[in-house]
Design a protein around this motif. Structure first.
Motif: not given
Length: 879
Positions: A507-513, A515-517
Motif C-alpha cells: 500500500h505504501q510503496v504504491r502510494k510513493y511510487l 509520487m516518484l515523478d
C-alpha cells in the motif's frame, strides 16, 4: 451455510492462504456445539463480573468516590469498547479456529506478533485464573477462617489461616476447575450456565436488599500489627448525606496489603472486571458459528455489565458509608436479605471466572502448539481427546496457574493481569488497524461499525492506562513481548497465513511510487539502477554479489531470458523457476528483484526486460552483461559460503553450467547488438569480464582508466562516458565494505605533451566532483606509436583500408591492443577491480565481430574488469 463454518466456501481464514484440499488439524467437527448464549454471553458475563462484582466494587467506590468511579467505568469501557469493535470486525472476516485472540492476531499480523501476543495472552489468562482463585480463597477465609490474632472463632470459623493454608485451599479449588475443564467444553458450558443462573439470582437479591434491609451497623475487625482493631461500618439505607460523603475520592491504605491506594492502583483492580471480554472469543474453536456468535454475544455482555456496574455503584454510594466500603470487601453479605445468597454468588462467579480463564489459557496454548510456532517445546500440547478437548494443554495451563498461586494475594497480581490484558487488547486493535490501512480487497468484515479511528483510540487508551497503572510492569511486559517477537522472527518457521506487513508495504510503496515523478529527476540525486543479465546463476555468483555493492541503494534487478515459445508449451515454465531465484537472493543476502522473461532470442528477451523492468520512476538506467569470450563457465554456487556443504544448493533447480564444447545461446553478432540496443535505449552499459576470479576478501583496490583506449587519437578524459566511469568507481568506493579501497586514476600521456597541465586539470575536476583518488601519469609513447604506425600504413593503401574498415571506422591493430593490455598489467598488476572505458559499438553491424575482438584483446588476462559506457550525465558540481 448456516450449519457450519468449515464449509469449503469459507476456506478463507483471516487472510490465510490455506487450500481447500489441505486438511487442517483441529477439534473434531462434532465438538463445535456451543451457540451464542452459552458459548459467548454466559462466559463473558461471568468473567467480567467475577470477583469484582461482589468483592471489589465497594472497594473501588469507597476509595475513588462516585465521580471517579463512574469516570473509571467510562474510561475502561471506552477502551474495551474499541477493542470489542476490533474483535467483531476481525471475527466476521472469515472462519475462526481455536485460539481466540491469538488466532485473530496471528492470522492478521503474522506468526511473530501472533506468537508473542499468544504467550502474553496465555499468561494473562493464567494469572487471571489465579487471581480469581485467590479472590475465592479470600472470600472463604473471611467467613470460615479463624479470626486474625485468635486461636479459635465461632462455630463456622474453623479453617486455619496462614499463607500455606490459603495456598492449600487455592490448590484444592483449582483442582475442581481442572476436573471440569478436563471433561470438555460442553460440560464447562453447562456448569457455567448453572452458575450464571445462580449469579443472576444473587444479583437480584443484592438490589432488592438495598430497599428491603433497614439501617445496619456492621462490626469490623481490622488487622493492625499483631492485633485486631474493632471499627463499625454503617449501611444507612438511601440517604442524601451518605451520597454526598461518597462523591469525592478518599484514597487510603488497603487493609489487606498495607499499601496506599491511588487512582492507578484502584483502576487496576476495577479493570479486572472488564478483562473478561475475550472469554467468548477464547471458545472460538468450540463455537458452532464463531463469526456470528462472537460479535453479538460479546457486545450484549459488555453493555449488560456496564449498566449493572453503574447501577450498583450509585446504589452503594447512596446506602453505605465510606468505612464499610473501604474496610470490608464482603459487606454485601452483611446487608443482604439472606447473607448466604451473596456467599453463593461470590463462590460461583469467582469459580466460574477461574474456569473460564483456565480453559481459555488451554485453548490458546493448544493453538500455539498446533501452529508449531515454538517447535517441539509445545508439541505435547497438541494432543486432544476423542471429543477434541486438548487435555494436555489444560494440564499444562493448570500447572502454570498453580505456580502463580504462590504470589498469595489478589491485589498483588491484579496490576500484572490488567497490564497483560491491556497489551493484548492494544495488539488486537493494532491488527484491525493494520487490516484497515492495508485496504486489502479480502478484508471485508460483515461487522461494519468500526473505523481506523476506533482502532487508534483503543491502542492509545490501552497504552496510556498500562503506564498509568504501573510504569515498571508495563515497560517489562512490552520488553518481554518485543523479545519474544524478535526471537520468533529469527527462529520460527515461515507460515502460509499471509503477512499483513506485506499488504501494508504494498500500500505504501504504491502510494510513493505514484509520487516518484520522472519529470522531477535531477542529476544531483542520480543513483545507479542496475539490470544484471544472468544466463545461469551457478556461474555468476561473484558478479551478482559485486553488483549488489555497486548499486548504492538503487534498484537492482536480476534479469534472465528463457529461450522458448509459449505457444508450444502447456504452461509458463518461468513459474517453477521463480522460487529458486528468490531463494538465491535470500541465501546471498542481496537486495534485488527478479525479472524473468520468455523469448525466441536472447536479444529480444533483453529488449523486453529493458522496456518493462521497473515501475514508475524506478526503472533500470544501467545494464550489466557478462563478457563474451571463449572461457568455459565454472560452477561457483556450491563453493559459495552461503551454500557450503551443498545445504540449500540442492533446493535450486538451475541447470548445470555450459560445457566448453556446448553451443552458445547467442552469437558474437547478437551479443554486440544487445549492447547497441541498450545504448539506443539510453541505458548505460557495463560489460563484466573474469569475475570468476573476483576475491572480495583481499585488500580492496580500484583502478580506473578513463581514456578510450580504442581511440588513442582522442585524448579526452572528461567526456560523458569517462565521467560516468569515474562516478561508478566513486560509488563503489562509498560502499561500507569498499571504503578502505585505494582509488587510483591512470592518465595516459605522451612525452613532450603538457602533462603537468593535464594532471592539474584532472585534479581540479576530481576536486569539483568531490572524488578522492590518486592520479598516476602513464607514459605510453611506445604503445601509441604502434597505432600511428598502423594508421600511416592504412593511409598509404586507402583502397584496402576502405575495404577492411568501411565508413569512419578506426583502424586498430592487434599489436597496439596487445601493447595496451601489457601496459595496463604493468602499471596495475593485480587490483581488486578495474574500470575501463567502453566505446560505443560501431554503426556498421558488419563490424560487430571486429569490435568484440578488440575488446577481448584489450581485457585479456586483466582479472575482474568492468568495461563501462555512459550515455547520460551523472555528475554534478552544483550544491
Amino acid at each position: 451455510m448456516a450449519g457450519s463454518e468449515r464449509s469449503p466456501l469459507l476456506t478463507y481464514r483471516l487472510c490465510s492462504s490455506t487450500s481447500v484440499d489441505e486438511p487442517r488439524p483441529g477439534p473434531a467437527p462434532g465438538s463445535r456445539k456451543l451457540r451464542t448464549f452459552l458459548g459467548v454471553v454466559v462466559p463473558t458475563l461471568l468473567s467480567m463480573f467475577s470477583v469484582v462484582l461482589f468483592l471489589r466494587l465497594g472497594f473501588v467506590v469507597g476509595q475513588a468516590g462516585l465521580y471517579e468511579a463512574l469516570g473509571m467505568f467510562v474510561v475502561a469501557y471506552v477502551i474495551i469498547g474499541m477493542t470489542v469493535l476490533s474483535v467483531c470486525a476481525i471475527s466476521t472476516n472469515g472462519a475462526l479456529d481455536a485460539g481466540g485472540a491469538y488466532y485473530m492476531i496471528s492470522r492478521a499480523l503474522g506468526p511473530e506478533f501472533g506468537g508473542s501476543i499468544g504467550i502474553m495472552f496465555f499468561l494473562a489468562n493464567v494469572c487471571g485464573s489465579a487471581l480469581y482463585i485467590l479472590g475465592l480463597v479470600e472470600a472463604i477465609v473471611d467467613i470460615f477462617g479463624v479470626p486474625l490474632g485468635q486461636t479459635m472463632g465461632n462455630s463456622i470459623q474453623v479453617l486455619p489461616r496462614s499463607y500455606w493454608y490459603e495456598l492449600l485451599y487455592g490448590t484444592a479449588l483449582l483442582l475442581v476447575c481442572l476436573l471440569v475443564c478436563l471433561v470438555g467444553a460442553s460440560i464447562y458450558a453447562k456448569a457455567t450456565f448453572l452458575i450464571f443462573l445462580i449469579v443472576m439470582l444473587v444479583l437480584v437479591t443484592v438490589f432488592v436488599s438495598f430497599f428491603a434491609v433497614g439501617p445496619t451497623v456492621v462490626p469490623l475487625l481490622l488487622p493492625e500489627g499483631n492485633h485486631s482493631l474493632a471499627v463499625n461500618g454503617s449501611f444507612t439505607g438511601f440517604r442524601l448525606a451518605t451520597l454526598r460523603g461518597n462523591l469525592a475520592a478518599a484514597y487510603s491504605v488497603d487493609y489487606t496489603t498495607g499499601r496506599m491506594m491511588s487512582f492507578s492502583t484502584v483502576f487496576a483492580v476495577m479493570f479486572n472486571g472488564c478483562t473478561g471480554i475475550m472469554a467468548g472469543s477464547n471458545m472460538s474453536g468450540d463455537l458452532k458459528r464463531p463469526s456470528y456468535s462472537i460479535p453479538r454475544g460479546t457486545i450484549a455482555a459488555v453493555l449488560f455489565t456496564y449498566v449493572i456496574y453503574n447501577l450498583l455503584a450509585v446504589t452503594l454510594c447512596c446506602t453505605c458509608d465510606r468505612t464499610l466500603l473501604q474496610k470490608d470487601y464482603g459487606f454485601l453479605r452483611d446487608i443482604n436479605v439472606w447473607p448466604p445468597f451473596v456467599i453463593i454468588g461470590i463462590y460461583s462467579s469467582t469459580l466460574s471466572a477461574s474456569m473460564s480463564n483456565l480453559i481459555g489459557a488451554s485453548r490458546i496454548l493448544y493453538a500455539l502448539a498446533k501452529d508449531d510456532i515454538f517447535g517441539r517445546a509445545l508439541a505435547p500440547a497438541k494432543k486432544t481427546s476423542r471429543g477434541g478437548n486438548p487435555w494436555v494443554a489444560v494440564i499444562l495451563s493448570w500447572v502454570v496457574v498453580q505456580l502463580v498461586l504462590f504470589s498469595g494475594k489478589l491485589n498483588t497480581i491484579a496490576a500484572i493481569v490488567t497490564i497483560f490484558f491491556l497489551l493484548v487488547y492494544a495488539t488486537i486493535d493494532l491488527a484491525c488497524l493494520a487490516l484497515e490501512w492495508a485496504s486489502a480487497p479480502n478484508f471485508r468484515p460483515t461487522f461494519q461499525y468500526f473505523t481506523w479511528h476506533t482502532c487508534v483510540l483503543g491502542i492509545l487508551g490501552c497504552g496510556v492506562m498500562m503506564f498509568l497503572i504501573s510504569p515498571i510492569y508495563a515497560s517489562a511486559s512490552v520488553a518481554f513481548m518485543l523479545l519474544l517477537l524478535l526471537a520468533l522472527h529469527y527462529l520460527s518457521p515461515s507460515s502460509s497465513w499471509g503477512y499483513i506487513s506485506q499488504a501494508l508495504i504494498f500500500h505504501q510503496v504504491r502510494k510513493y511510487l505514484l509520487m516518484l515523478d520522472v519529470r522531477k529527476e535531477h542529476v544531483k540525486f542520480w543513483r545507479p539502477q542496475v539490470l544484471l543479465m544472468v544466463q545461469n546463476p551457478r556461474s555468476s555468483v561473484p558478479l551478482i554479489s559485486f553488483i549488489n555493492d555497486l548499486k548504492k541503494s538503487g534498484l537492482y534487478v536480476l534479469g534472465h531470458v528463457e529461450l522458448a515459445e509459449l505457444d508450444s508449451l502447456p504452461s509458463d515454465p518461468l513459474q517453477t523457476q521463480a522460487d529458486s531465484w528468490l531463494l538465491l537472493i535470500d541465501r546471498l543476502n542481496i537486495k534485488a528483484f527478479v525479472n524473468l522473461t520468455l523469448a525466441d532470442s536472447v536479444r529480444h528477451g533483453v529488449q523486453q526486460l529493458l522496456f518493462i523492468s521497473g515501475l514508475g520512476g524506478m526503472r533500470p538506467n544501467t545494464i550489466v552483461l557478462g563478457f563474451y569470450d571463449g572461457a568455459a563457465p565454472r560452477d561457483g554456487l556450491a563453493r559459495h559460503p552461503a551454500f557450503e556443504g551443498g545445504e540449500g544448493a540442492a533446493q535450486l533447480i538451475f541447470p548445470p553450467v555450459r560445457g566448453a564444447a556446448a553451443p552458445r545461446r547467442l552469437s558474437p553478432q547478437e551479443y554486440v547488438a544487445v549492447v547497441a540496443d541498450a545504448v539506443k535505449m539510453l541505458r548505460n552499459v557495463m560489460l563484466a569480464r573474469s569475475f570468476e576470479h573476483f576475491d572480495k576478501a583481499r585488500a580492496p583496490s580500484i583502478d580506473v582508466w578513463p581514456l578510450n583506449l580504442l581511440r588513442p587519437d582522442s585524448a579526452r578524459y572528461a567526456d560523458t562516458c569517462s565521467l560516468f566511469l569515474l562516478q561508478m568507481a566513486c560509488v563503489l568506493s562509498m560502499v561500507r565494505s569498499w571504503r578502505r579501497a585505494q582509488l587510483r586514476l591512470f592518465l595516459c600521456v605522451e612525452t613532450g605533451a603538457r602533462t603537468r597541465g593535464q594532471e592539474d586539470k584532472l585534479r581540479q575536476l576530481l576536486k569539483e566532483l568531490r572524488i578522492q583518488a590518486a592520479i598516476r601519469m602513464v607514459p605510453w609513447d611506445a604503445v601509441v606509436a604502434l597505432h600511428w604506425q598502423k594508421q600511416q600504413e592504412q593511409w598509404a593503401r586507402p583502397a584496402e583500408a576502405a575495404m577492411n574498415f568501411p565508413g569512419n571506422a578506426t583502424c586498430i591493430s592487434d599489436e597496439y591492443l596487445k601493447a595496451a593490455n601489457r601496459l595496463i598489467l604493468e602499471q596495475s598488476p593485480s587490483p581488486t577491480i578495474r574500470f575501463l572505458y567502453l566505446p560505443r559499438p560501431p554503426a556498421d553491424t558488419s563490424l560487430y565481430p571486429s569490435y568484440l575482438h578488440q575488446l577481448e584483446l584489450l581485457t585479456r588476462d586483466l582479472g575482474p574488469t568492468l568495461l563501462v559506457h555512459g550515455v547520460s550525465a551523472v555528475t554534478s558540481t552544483e550544491l
